[in-house]
Design an enzyme around this catalytic site. Sequence first.
Site, PDB file in Angstrom:
ATOM      1  N   GLN A 111     -24.158  13.968  34.705  1.00 16.56           N
ATOM      2  CA  GLN A 111     -25.251  14.329  35.604  1.00 16.56           C
ATOM      3  C   GLN A 111     -26.598  14.247  34.873  1.00 16.56           C
ATOM      4  OE1 GLN A 111     -23.559  18.241  36.492  1.00 16.56           O
ATOM      5  NE2 GLN A 111     -23.265  17.620  38.614  1.00 16.56           N
ATOM      6  N   ILE A 113     -29.783  15.987  33.817  1.00 18.39           N
ATOM      7  CA  ILE A 113     -30.175  17.382  33.602  1.00 18.39           C
ATOM      8  C   ILE A 113     -31.692  17.445  33.432  1.00 18.39           C
ATOM      9  CG2 ILE A 113     -29.758  19.463  32.240  1.00 18.39           C
ATOM     10  CD1 ILE A 113     -27.264  18.272  33.637  1.00 18.39           C
ATOM     11  N   HIS A 129     -23.032  11.383  21.738  1.00 18.60           N
ATOM     12  CA  HIS A 129     -23.149  10.017  22.251  1.00 18.60           C
ATOM     13  C   HIS A 129     -22.234   9.096  21.447  1.00 18.60           C
ATOM     14  CE1 HIS A 129     -24.953   6.625  24.285  1.00 18.60           C
ATOM     15  NE2 HIS A 129     -25.080   6.008  23.129  1.00 18.60           N
ATOM     16  N   ASP A 165     -31.174   8.802  25.300  1.00 18.96           N
ATOM     17  CA  ASP A 165     -30.478   8.745  24.012  1.00 18.96           C
ATOM     18  C   ASP A 165     -31.438   8.426  22.870  1.00 18.96           C
ATOM     19  OD1 ASP A 165     -28.319   9.092  25.680  1.00 18.96           O
ATOM     20  OD2 ASP A 165     -27.806   6.960  25.689  1.00 18.96           O
ATOM     21  N   GLY A 652       1.205  -4.564  -0.694  1.00 18.30           N
ATOM     22  CA  GLY A 652       1.046  -3.136  -0.888  1.00 18.30           C
ATOM     23  C   GLY A 652      -0.399  -2.708  -0.807  1.00 18.30           C
ATOM     24  N   SER A 673       6.203   1.936  -9.052  1.00 17.22           N
ATOM     25  CA  SER A 673       5.662   2.280 -10.365  1.00 17.22           C
ATOM     26  C   SER A 673       4.895   3.593 -10.328  1.00 17.22           C
ATOM     27  CB  SER A 673       4.741   1.168 -10.861  1.00 17.22           C
ATOM     28  OG  SER A 673       3.533   1.145 -10.122  1.00 17.22           O
ATOM     29  N   LEU A 696       9.574   7.115  -9.125  1.00 14.72           N
ATOM     30  CA  LEU A 696       8.679   6.254  -9.880  1.00 14.72           C
ATOM     31  C   LEU A 696       9.359   5.697 -11.132  1.00 14.72           C
ATOM     32  CD1 LEU A 696       5.534   8.534  -9.451  1.00 14.72           C
ATOM     33  CD2 LEU A 696       6.292   6.643  -8.008  1.00 14.72           C
ATOM     34  N   CYS A 729      16.283   1.109 -11.436  1.00 18.21           N
ATOM     35  CA  CYS A 729      15.361   2.204 -11.738  1.00 18.21           C
ATOM     36  C   CYS A 729      15.919   3.178 -12.762  1.00 18.21           C
ATOM     37  CB  CYS A 729      14.976   2.939 -10.453  1.00 18.21           C
ATOM     38  SG  CYS A 729      16.388   3.440  -9.462  1.00 18.21           S
ATOM     39  N   LYS A 779       6.418 -11.166 -17.335  1.00 16.20           N
ATOM     40  CA  LYS A 779       6.159  -9.848 -17.917  1.00 16.20           C
ATOM     41  C   LYS A 779       7.247  -9.473 -18.921  1.00 16.20           C
ATOM     42  CE  LYS A 779       5.883  -4.975 -16.565  1.00 16.20           C
ATOM     43  NZ  LYS A 779       6.043  -4.007 -15.444  1.00 16.20           N
ATOM     44  N   GLU A 826       8.858   1.055 -19.984  1.00 10.71           N
ATOM     45  CA  GLU A 826      10.000   0.499 -19.267  1.00 10.71           C
ATOM     46  C   GLU A 826       9.875  -1.023 -19.191  1.00 10.71           C
ATOM     47  OE1 GLU A 826      12.122   1.505 -14.981  1.00 10.71           O
ATOM     48  OE2 GLU A 826       9.955   1.679 -15.141  1.00 10.71           O
ATOM     49  N   SER A 827      10.990  -1.712 -19.405  1.00  5.71           N
ATOM     50  CA  SER A 827      10.980  -3.173 -19.247  1.00  5.71           C
ATOM     51  C   SER A 827      11.336  -3.575 -17.826  1.00  5.71           C
ATOM     52  CB  SER A 827      11.970  -3.832 -20.207  1.00  5.71           C
ATOM     53  OG  SER A 827      13.313  -3.557 -19.811  1.00  5.71           O
TER      54      SER A 827
END
Length: 924
Positions: A111, A113, A129, A165, A652, A673, A696, A729, A779, A826-827
């Site tokens: 409305q 106002i 808004h 606005d 990922g 990991s 992990l 793992c 790696k 870790e390998s």
Amino acid sequence: MMLRTAGSVFRRFSTSSHYYQNKLKLAIIGQSLFGQEVYSNLRKQGHKVVGVFTVPDRDGKADPLAVAAEKDGTPVFKFPRWRVKGKPIQDVVEAYKSVGAELNVMPFCSQFIPMNVIDHPQHGSIIYHPSILPLHRGASAINWTLIHGDKKAGFTVFWADDGLDTGPILLQRECAVEPNDTVDTLYNRFLFPEGIKAMVEAVQLIADGNAPRIPQTEDGASYEGIQKKSNAKVNWAQPAEAIHNWIRGHDKVPGAWTLVDGQPVTLYGSSMLGGAVPAGQPLEIEGASRPGLVTKNGLVLYGTDDKALLVKNLQFEDGKMIPASKFFSAGESASVELTDEEKKMAEEIRNIWKGILSNVAAIEDTTDFFKSGAASMDVVRLVEEVKQKCSGVQLQNEDVYMATTFQDFIQMFVRKLRGEDQEEELVVDYATKEVNNMTVNMPYQCFIDGRFEDAENGKTYDTINPTDGSVICKVSYASVGDVDRAVAAAREAFENGPWGRMNPRDRGSLLYRLADLMEEHQEELATIESIDSGAVYTLALKTHVGMSIQTFRYFAGWCDKIQGKTIPINQARPNRNLTFTRKEPLGVCAIVIPWNYPLMMLAWKSAACLAAGNTLVLKPAQVTPLTALKFAELSVKAGIPKGVINILPGSGGMVGQRLSDHPDIRKLGFTGSTPIGKQIMKSCALSNLKKVSLELGGKSPLIIFSDCDMDKAVRMGMSSVYFNKGENCIAAGRLFVEESIHDEFISRVVEEIKKMKIGDPLERSTDHGPQNHKAHLDKLLEYCDTGVKEGATLVYGGKQVDRPGFFMEPTVFTDVEDHMFIAKEESFGPVMVVSKFKEGDVDGVLHRANDTEYGLASGVFTRDINKAMYVSERLEAGTVFINTYNKTDVASPFGGFKQSGFGKDLGEDALSEYLKTKAVTVEY
């Protein structure tokens, strides 16, 4: 002053409660669910609402804001208008002034106002808004955000002035616009929930005297008019993306339309089409540069750049909506004759329609739900009331849009009741290979809401056979938009689908059926696992797939055994109390799995998740997606409802990160990991404090004492390192061998290695297959080079096998000292790292074994049971093996300590990771 937002809301929202010292007397001017939520949350914060000014009842129904206020006893005023011919209505203004508000809050107001109302309170008026002002001033702000293809959307809370606005800004919030957002998705995902929080925050800033007034700049300012049906016609002389933006910018209100055979047809559910266009039937579109194509997925449309978009639903001039894929078959189905029982149900539904459409004298067969004045919230009410009366039928909101007349609605209802309106048969585009003396059929697309489909951007990537480096097939590369669609599907399945209401025993039956289907396809699954991950076929058959089947059967049995408990508490005399707990599912869960056991890691996490009653979105490792997608196909055949399981192959960094950040996900389970696990945990905390379980990295010690069974120690010691080519793992990352048997142990290990057959994992006699992918092989070679440079003795291996593919020689290092890189890191490959320890130095070797930040698994070999128990008590690891190794079982909990993560897979403990405990206290 006028402000309007668009979109419908189908969920409740409440901000968390805080205590503030400063409170205000507020007038709420507005309407809708948004206005109701702002009103309710401001009252929760302790502010006093002295008056609510909203719209008159429509067809005998009060606005949601009025309903809430009247229930609370708050004064409610329902003025049809505040001014006539531009002049304020004095009686209305005086009624407003009588409440004595210190601030006007206008969360949603259609409305105009008057300014003497806007400026009357001590603190003036603030308005919400739905755009980042000064951009998109005007009532259709959300529509224009999408029509213009803005990359960011947002909202502004500003101080009202006599412009449209243009008042000073109090605060703003932004969000990214996803490629397939509509007015509804943008509003429901961000503008609605975050807008409520912002309005509450803005009021408190004013109460505390900290609210800014930042003048709006005219730089970048824009004003676009209200979008109506008359000006929403599609202009086909544009690129496809511009057409897509136009359609989604008008979905669902007012609806972008075009002419087909001279008749207006409104288009809903647009998305950009990537990849190949499926086969279909041409459809002439007036004004388009080329015909559309009605396909099994929807209506394909083209822009001037020859790029394509896909429209899911069409609405005709009479209001009836159909799937775009059914355009040429619309209206072909004959009416069904109702039984006496179905006629009774139809009359109950007629009464429901009558209750909603109270302005209609009688509900005839031709009565149109929407033409009779129903709105989006009435759709929700209709669906929920029908579900309540007829519990065997699962309706969706879209069903109402597809059957708008009472006659069509009853026909649709009866077909669903009879099971004649079942989901269409699953359509799968396979990558097919003749391999391992069989034909394997491999799905390769994203699996979202019970369907296989291309990524929304059409991107794909190659998945590689590590045996020879060849491409197996191209796989869909999921985008952030795909994640959002999958999460939305999972949430819908949890909140409104049959899964959440299913009897637990029935849920268990579906999981048993899924396990049976996996067993029926065991050889195909094992073959896919071998060519995609390099797993030796016989091992894949027994462990990768075999243990996956066992896991689903184990957790299927738990479905109807998840129980709470009663708890004795102090009684509140003279009354008595009963306190009990309920174990409830969390909701939508995300699962991110690694590449070493693609199917088994899926099973370890998802079986417990599903047994607990959750729905899931799962991201397989980018390099090994194929068994997860085959699993998705089998889940449909098992009868798992759509949306319960969603599979998204991809990166990922993109998919995994969005899952971590997504506000609708309540739990994330991750195996991978330690560095990535830390990042995931941080993202989960910052997003919505979602529950996390992490499995992990590891550097699992294996201690071999001189009093061991040497034959067993050699056999199991080799298995502890070389099982699944070391991509395990819990692999023994470091062996400690007592001095007196060290040389014999090494000699016998090398002798056994020389007998191992390295080769094609599909050959039944192969002992050692290829490493999972080339980057991992590289790696491992670097890891071995580092060991040599540090001074460890390379006894055997350390090189790539001279043959095609990613094969690594089984490797042995001795003379490894505690400070060396290979002693600490870790390998995750076939590298045995051996250190001596002094004769009888039990505590010394324990200290060395525990001198690591990891704590996943460990092992000890000795015939002395007292020594074995002493060592097992002091090893800091989630699993300890004594005179064995790699002996996991579906009933035994699995998980690590320290930086190997937390939370458990398998066993009863795993269910706790996917459940929440609710305490209920009853006074009687």
